[in-house]
Write a protein that holds these residues in place. Structure first.
Motif, PDB file in Angstrom:
ATOM      1  N   ASP A   1      36.143  40.079  39.349  1.00  0.00           N
ATOM      2  CA  ASP A   1      37.416  40.123  40.045  1.00  0.00           C
ATOM      3  C   ASP A   1      38.176  41.351  39.563  1.00  0.00           C
ATOM      4  O   ASP A   1      38.050  41.771  38.416  1.00  0.00           O
ATOM      5  CB  ASP A   1      38.213  38.853  39.756  1.00  0.00           C
TER       6      ASP A   1
ATOM      7  N   TRP B   1      39.502  44.075  35.185  1.00  0.00           N
ATOM      8  CA  TRP B   1      38.340  43.301  35.619  1.00  0.00           C
ATOM      9  C   TRP B   1      38.248  42.021  34.797  1.00  0.00           C
ATOM     10  O   TRP B   1      38.479  42.031  33.582  1.00  0.00           O
ATOM     11  CB  TRP B   1      37.057  44.099  35.404  1.00  0.00           C
TER      12      TRP B   1
ATOM     13  N   TYR C   1      44.509  42.885  44.853  1.00  0.00           N
ATOM     14  CA  TYR C   1      43.509  42.015  44.243  1.00  0.00           C
ATOM     15  C   TYR C   1      42.244  42.080  45.089  1.00  0.00           C
ATOM     16  O   TYR C   1      42.274  41.826  46.294  1.00  0.00           O
ATOM     17  CB  TYR C   1      43.998  40.565  44.156  1.00  0.00           C
TER      18      TYR C   1
ATOM     19  N   CYS D   1      38.179  33.824  47.865  1.00  0.00           N
ATOM     20  CA  CYS D   1      37.429  35.082  47.808  1.00  0.00           C
ATOM     21  C   CYS D   1      37.919  36.050  48.886  1.00  0.00           C
ATOM     22  O   CYS D   1      37.130  36.638  49.624  1.00  0.00           O
ATOM     23  CB  CYS D   1      35.927  34.820  47.956  1.00  0.00           C
TER      24      CYS D   1
ATOM     25  N   ASP E   1      36.253  37.754  35.129  1.00  0.00           N
ATOM     26  CA  ASP E   1      35.519  36.765  35.924  1.00  0.00           C
ATOM     27  C   ASP E   1      36.314  35.474  35.904  1.00  0.00           C
ATOM     28  O   ASP E   1      36.328  34.754  34.908  1.00  0.00           O
ATOM     29  CB  ASP E   1      34.114  36.553  35.361  1.00  0.00           C
TER      30      ASP E   1
ATOM     31  N   PRO F   1      38.478  40.492  45.272  1.00  0.00           N
ATOM     32  CA  PRO F   1      37.516  39.534  44.724  1.00  0.00           C
ATOM     33  C   PRO F   1      36.183  40.216  44.441  1.00  0.00           C
ATOM     34  O   PRO F   1      35.853  41.248  45.034  1.00  0.00           O
ATOM     35  CB  PRO F   1      37.361  38.508  45.863  1.00  0.00           C
ATOM     36  N   LYS F   2      35.424  39.644  43.540  1.00  0.00           N
ATOM     37  CA  LYS F   2      34.115  40.195  43.223  1.00  0.00           C
ATOM     38  C   LYS F   2      33.256  40.280  44.484  1.00  0.00           C
ATOM     39  O   LYS F   2      33.366  39.456  45.403  1.00  0.00           O
ATOM     40  CB  LYS F   2      33.425  39.373  42.135  1.00  0.00           C
TER      41      LYS F   2
ATOM     42  N   MET G   1      42.402  33.375  44.427  1.00  0.00           N
ATOM     43  CA  MET G   1      41.054  33.780  44.060  1.00  0.00           C
ATOM     44  C   MET G   1      39.978  32.880  44.669  1.00  0.00           C
ATOM     45  O   MET G   1      38.921  33.370  45.066  1.00  0.00           O
ATOM     46  CB  MET G   1      40.904  33.774  42.536  1.00  0.00           C
TER      47      MET G   1
END
Length: 315
Positions: free
Chosen positions: A139, A233, A211, A4, A235, A213-214, A1
Motif C-alpha cells: 500500500d 509503503w 492513496y 482496494c 502492508d 492500493p497495492k 483500504m
C-alpha cells in the motif's frame, strides 16, 4: 483500504513544515533539507536533455536511456536547481531515499498521524520527469510537497493489456508496463486501448496526497522543473512477514508450465483454499476442528509456515 481503490486526499500534507518551506521556493526547501541531511549519497538517474526526463529502457530493451550516478544529497539538490534553470544540462532524479537514513529528523517534524508506525517516509527529488508505469507490492501513500504530479492509474486486472516488461531486468526493481510509455496507437500493443479506456488520471498540487492500493499500476509525471514527493509503503493486511509476491513467484516455477488441464485443476484448489469466493473452505466444521486452516491470527500461520519451510528444504 479494504475495497482496494485509490483515494485522493487533498491538502493532506499542506501544513507540514517541509511543505511550507517548499511554498517559499526551492532555496528555502534546500536549506530545510540540508539542515537535517545525514551526509549520505544516493543513486541518481541522470538523463541527457534529449530524453526530456523520460527515464526508460534503451532500444529493444537493451540497457537504459539514462545513467546512474552516486550523488550526495546536497550536490543533487544543486544539480536539480541548475538543470531547472538551464535546459541544456542533464536532468537529475533522486528517488526512494529513506528519510530515517538520509534526513533523520524528517518524520518527527512532518508526521502523518493516520498511518501505522511501520510506514516510514521516503523522499523523491528531481527535475521534470516521467516514471514508467509500474505497480508496488505494498500500500502506498504519495504526498506532493513541491511541484505538481500527474498520476495515470490502471487497475490490477488490466495487467494483460499493459504488455509488461521483464521482471528481472528493470529500472528500479519493479516491472513496467511497456505500452503505457509507448507512442499512441503503437501497433506492438493492440490490447492497450482497452486498458487506456479504464485509466484514471489525477493531478496533485503541492499539499495533496494519493492513496494507492497495492498492485495498482501507476505512471507518475513530475510536471515542474523542481519537484519533491514523499511516500510511505506498508502492508495493511499482512498476517506475518511473508509476502504475497514470493508466493506468486513460487507458484510460477511450480505451476506455470504444467499442462493446461492440470493448471485448471490447481486453479480450482487455489480458488477454494486461497481466494475463497465461497467463503472459508472448512466453514462446515466448527472452528476448533479446522486445524491448520484455523485463524491466521492464532496458531495456523506458524503451522503452515513450518510445513512450507520443511517442504522447501526437502524435509
Amino acid at each position: 483500504m479494504a475495497p482496494c481503490q485509490p483515494v485522493l486526499l487533498r491538502g493532506v500534507c499542506r501544513d507540514w513544515p517541509v511543505s511550507r518551506q517548499a511554498a517559499a521556493g526551492w532555496a528555502s526547501l534546500s536549506t530545510y533539507l540540508s539542515r537535517m541531511d545525514a551526509g549520505r549519497t544516493g543513486e541518481a538517474f541522470v538523463g541527457a536533455p534529449a530524453i526530456a526526463g523520460r527515464y526508460d529502457y534503451g532500444q529493444d530493451l537493451e540497457g537504459f536511456n539514462f545513467q546512474r550516478e552516486s550523488l550526495p544529497v546536497g550536490l543533487a539538490l544543486q544539480r536539480i536547481d541548475a538543470a531547472a534553470a538551464d535546459p541544456s544540462l542533464d536532468s537529475v532524479y533522486l528517488g526512494s531515499l529513506p528519510a530515517d537514513d538520509y534526513f533523520p529528523a524528517f518524520a518527527a517534524e512532518n508526521p502523518v498521524g493516520f498511518l501505522p508506525p511501520t510506514a516510514r517516509p521516503r523522499l523523491w527529488l528531481g527535475n521534470a520527469s516521467r516514471v514508467a508505469c509500474h505497480y508496488d507490492a505494498f500500500d502506498n501513500l504519495a504526498c506532493v510537497v513541491a511541484g505538481r504530479r500527474r498520476f495515470t492509474l490502471y487497475p490490477p486486472d488490466a495487467i494483460g493489456d499493459l504488455y509488461v516488461g521483464p521482471i528481472d531486468h528493470t529500472m528500479a526493481g519493479q516491472p513496467v508496463a511497456l505500452a503505457a510509455g509507448a507512442a499512441p496507437d503503437d501497433p506492438r500493443y493492440p490490447r492497450f486501448a482497452a486498458a487506456k479506456a479504464r485509466a484514471l488520471v489525477v493531478e496533485l498540487a503541492p499539499g495533496d496526497g494519493l492513496y494507492l492500493p497495492k498492485l495498482w499500476w501507476h505512471q507518475v509525471e513530475a510536471l515542474e522543473p523542481r519537484n519533491l514527493l514523499v511516500n510511505y509503503w506498508w502492508d495493511g493486511f499482512a498476517a506475518g512477514p511473508d509476502a504475497p509476491y514470493a508466493a506468486m513467484m513460487l507458484a510460477m516455477i511450480t505451476l506455470a508450465e504444467r499442462p493446461e488441464a492440470e493448471r485448471k485443476a490447481w486453479r480450482a484448489f487455489f480458488d477454494h483454499y486461497v481466494f475463497r469466493p465461497d467463503g472459508h473452505p472448512l466453514a462446515h466444521l466448527p472452528e476448533d476442528k479446522r486445524g491448520a486452516l484455523g485463524s491466521l491470527a492464532g496458531e495456523a500461520y506458524g503451522r503452515i509456515r513450518a510445513f512450507v519451510m520443511r517442504t522447501l528444504r526437502g524435509g
